[in-house]
Write an enzyme that holds these catalytic residues in place. Structure first.
Site, short mmCIF file in Angstrom:
data_model
loop_
_atom_site.label_atom_id
_atom_site.label_comp_id
_atom_site.label_asym_id
_atom_site.label_seq_id
_atom_site.Cartn_x
_atom_site.Cartn_y
_atom_site.Cartn_z
N ARG A 103 16.58 -30.90 -46.93
CA ARG A 103 15.94 -32.00 -46.21
C ARG A 103 15.97 -31.68 -44.72
O ARG A 103 16.97 -31.19 -44.20
CB ARG A 103 16.67 -33.32 -46.47
CG ARG A 103 16.41 -33.94 -47.85
CD ARG A 103 14.96 -34.38 -48.03
NE ARG A 103 14.70 -35.00 -49.34
CZ ARG A 103 14.23 -34.37 -50.41
NH1 ARG A 103 13.94 -33.07 -50.34
NH2 ARG A 103 14.00 -35.02 -51.53
N HIS B 70 6.75 -28.42 -47.71
CA HIS B 70 7.62 -29.04 -48.74
C HIS B 70 7.12 -28.65 -50.14
O HIS B 70 6.86 -29.52 -50.99
CB HIS B 70 7.65 -30.56 -48.57
CG HIS B 70 8.85 -31.20 -49.22
ND1 HIS B 70 9.51 -32.27 -48.71
CD2 HIS B 70 9.51 -30.88 -50.38
CE1 HIS B 70 10.51 -32.62 -49.51
NE2 HIS B 70 10.53 -31.78 -50.53
P1 NDP Z 1 22.70 -31.85 -56.71
O1 NDP Z 1 23.04 -33.27 -56.39
O2 NDP Z 1 22.73 -31.39 -58.12
O3 NDP Z 1 23.64 -30.89 -55.87
C1 NDP Z 1 24.13 -31.19 -54.61
C2 NDP Z 1 25.23 -30.20 -54.25
O4 NDP Z 1 25.64 -30.44 -52.91
C3 NDP Z 1 26.46 -30.32 -55.12
O5 NDP Z 1 27.00 -29.03 -55.35
C4 NDP Z 1 27.43 -31.11 -54.25
O6 NDP Z 1 28.75 -30.72 -54.63
C5 NDP Z 1 27.07 -30.60 -52.87
N1 NDP Z 1 27.37 -31.57 -51.78
C6 NDP Z 1 26.95 -32.84 -51.66
N2 NDP Z 1 27.41 -33.39 -50.53
C7 NDP Z 1 28.14 -32.44 -49.92
C8 NDP Z 1 28.86 -32.40 -48.70
N3 NDP Z 1 28.94 -33.45 -47.88
N4 NDP Z 1 29.50 -31.25 -48.39
C9 NDP Z 1 29.46 -30.18 -49.22
N5 NDP Z 1 28.77 -30.15 -50.38
C10 NDP Z 1 28.12 -31.26 -50.72
O7 NDP Z 1 21.24 -31.59 -56.09
P2 NDP Z 1 20.14 -30.54 -56.54
O8 NDP Z 1 20.76 -29.20 -56.60
O9 NDP Z 1 19.41 -31.05 -57.72
O10 NDP Z 1 19.14 -30.63 -55.28
C11 NDP Z 1 19.60 -30.34 -53.97
C12 NDP Z 1 18.62 -30.86 -52.94
O11 NDP Z 1 17.47 -30.01 -52.88
C13 NDP Z 1 18.02 -32.24 -53.23
O12 NDP Z 1 18.91 -33.26 -52.84
C14 NDP Z 1 16.75 -32.21 -52.41
O13 NDP Z 1 17.01 -32.74 -51.14
C15 NDP Z 1 16.42 -30.73 -52.27
N6 NDP Z 1 15.16 -30.40 -52.96
C16 NDP Z 1 14.12 -29.87 -52.24
C17 NDP Z 1 12.95 -29.51 -52.84
C18 NDP Z 1 11.85 -28.84 -52.08
O14 NDP Z 1 10.78 -28.60 -52.63
N7 NDP Z 1 12.07 -28.47 -50.84
C19 NDP Z 1 12.74 -29.71 -54.30
C20 NDP Z 1 13.92 -30.20 -54.98
C21 NDP Z 1 15.07 -30.55 -54.32
P3 NDP Z 1 29.99 -31.73 -54.50
O15 NDP Z 1 29.57 -32.98 -55.22
O16 NDP Z 1 31.14 -30.99 -55.08
O17 NDP Z 1 30.12 -31.93 -53.05
#
Ligand code: NDP
Length: 307
Positions: free
Chosen positions: A222, A270
């Protein structure tokens, strides 16, 4: 009755629902449905007030991986289960996007593009995959798949998340010190973090200057995670060499934004990983069955974490 709110390609989505669940009644705004009869909403880019129109809402399906547009809304109570997509064909596209950005710097395609504009024939020394350390912020549904596939392809891959994880072939870091350790050892830093209060502005000058000289940034998560001015300053000073940016503070990226014309930046609209109707609808329908059976759906968003 399920209310579908998506554009473009609404008809493709309706067709996917008709094929996956012929008995499910799916309606759109054009059908002008009785709001009382709508039990579920499946949506992307939900307009303001959308959910408030349906008093008997049992669940909301986000037709994407990121749910930042669905959480902390006045029209959607935290008591209504919010369910998102898990991969659904997006990880494969993410791998390709990140591979493209990595190869752009690894094989100097950015430099060759400039040399062609100057009609200059000049070869750069190639780097091997093992010399390109990839650091992935966020190892969720997408990050884990990207990390394991790129590690299997031959890149040294590290990842960062909050809670510990064992992932074959990938070094996993956690916590603030873990972030520092990962960043100082990443030739390409990739964000696949969700948009939360903790990740907003994380990719700022203080963090990015810890990257090795000549490193690259790939932001497919994002736009609000990047401090634009800091990134521009580090690219202009030559500390960073390249940035592939798919997401922005404001989308579409405003015409006057300096990212558009910066020679070290590639802007994409995007599109790193599009939601594909068929696998997405398959997940929604499978989750509807789970809800009806009183089971927990896959991809249920936790209200406390907001992703
Ligand atoms: P998930 O929710 O499955 O994964 C998020 C990861 O981030 C987890 O490993 C989580 O681990 C970690 N995380 C969350 N908060 C923190 C933090 N504060 N510090 C460190 N690690 C953190 O999401 P997805 O993999 O499904 O998607 C990721 C993002 O990709 C989406 O939220 C979206 O914004 C973006 N996206 C973009 C697209 C595009 O076309 N550009 C398309 C699809 C998605 P833990 O909980 O252990 O912290």
């Amino acid at each position: 009755m399920l209310y579908l709110h998506i554009e473009p390609d609404q008809q493709l989505w309706l067709d996917a629902f008709a094929s996956e669940a012929p008995d499910l009644k799916v309606v759109t705004a054009e059908d002008n449905p009785d709001p009382d009869k709508v039990r579920w909403v499946a949506a992307w880019n939900p307009s303001e007030g959308l959910f408030g129109r349906f008093p008997n809402l049992e669940a909301v399906f986000a037709l994407g991986a990121g749910v930042d547009a669905f959480v902390r809304r006045d029209d959607l109570s935290e008591d209504v289960p919010l369910i998102r997509l898990l991969d659904a064909g997006m990880a494969e596209q993410m791998v390709e996007y990140i591979l493209w950005a990595t190869l752009t710097v690894q094989r100097d395609f950015d430099r060759y593009q400039q040399l062609q504009q100057q009609q200059k024939w000049q070869e750069h020394t190639a780097r091997l995959k093992k010399q390109m350390r990839l650091g992935i912020l966020g190892l969720g549904a997408l990050g884990q798949e990207v990390a394991t596939q790129l590690a299997a392809y031959g890149y040294p891959v590290s990842g960062w998340k909050r809670s510990p994880l064992e992932l074959e072939g990938v070094r996993v870091f956690t916590g603030d010190q873990g972030l520092d350790d990962l960043v100082t050892q990443s030739d390409v830093l990739i964000s696949l973090l969700p948009n939360t209060p903790q990740t907003r502005g994380l990719l700022n000058g203080e963090l990015l200057k810890k990257l090795p000289q000549g490193a690259a940034l790939v932001n497919v998560a994002r736009g609000v995670q990047v401090v634009d001015e800091d990134l521009l300053q580090l690219l202009d000073s030559g500390h960073l060499r390249f940035a592939a940016l798919d997401v922005f503070h404001e989308e579409p990226l405003p015409p006057e934004h300096p990212f558009w014309t910066h020679p070290a930046i590639r802007v994409t609209p995007h599109m790193a990983a599009a939601t594909l109707p068929e696998p997405a609808v398959e997940q929604v329908v499978a989750n509807l069955k789970k809800l009806e059976a009183g089971e927990e759906p896959a991809g249920l968003v936790k209200a406390e974490s907001g992703y």
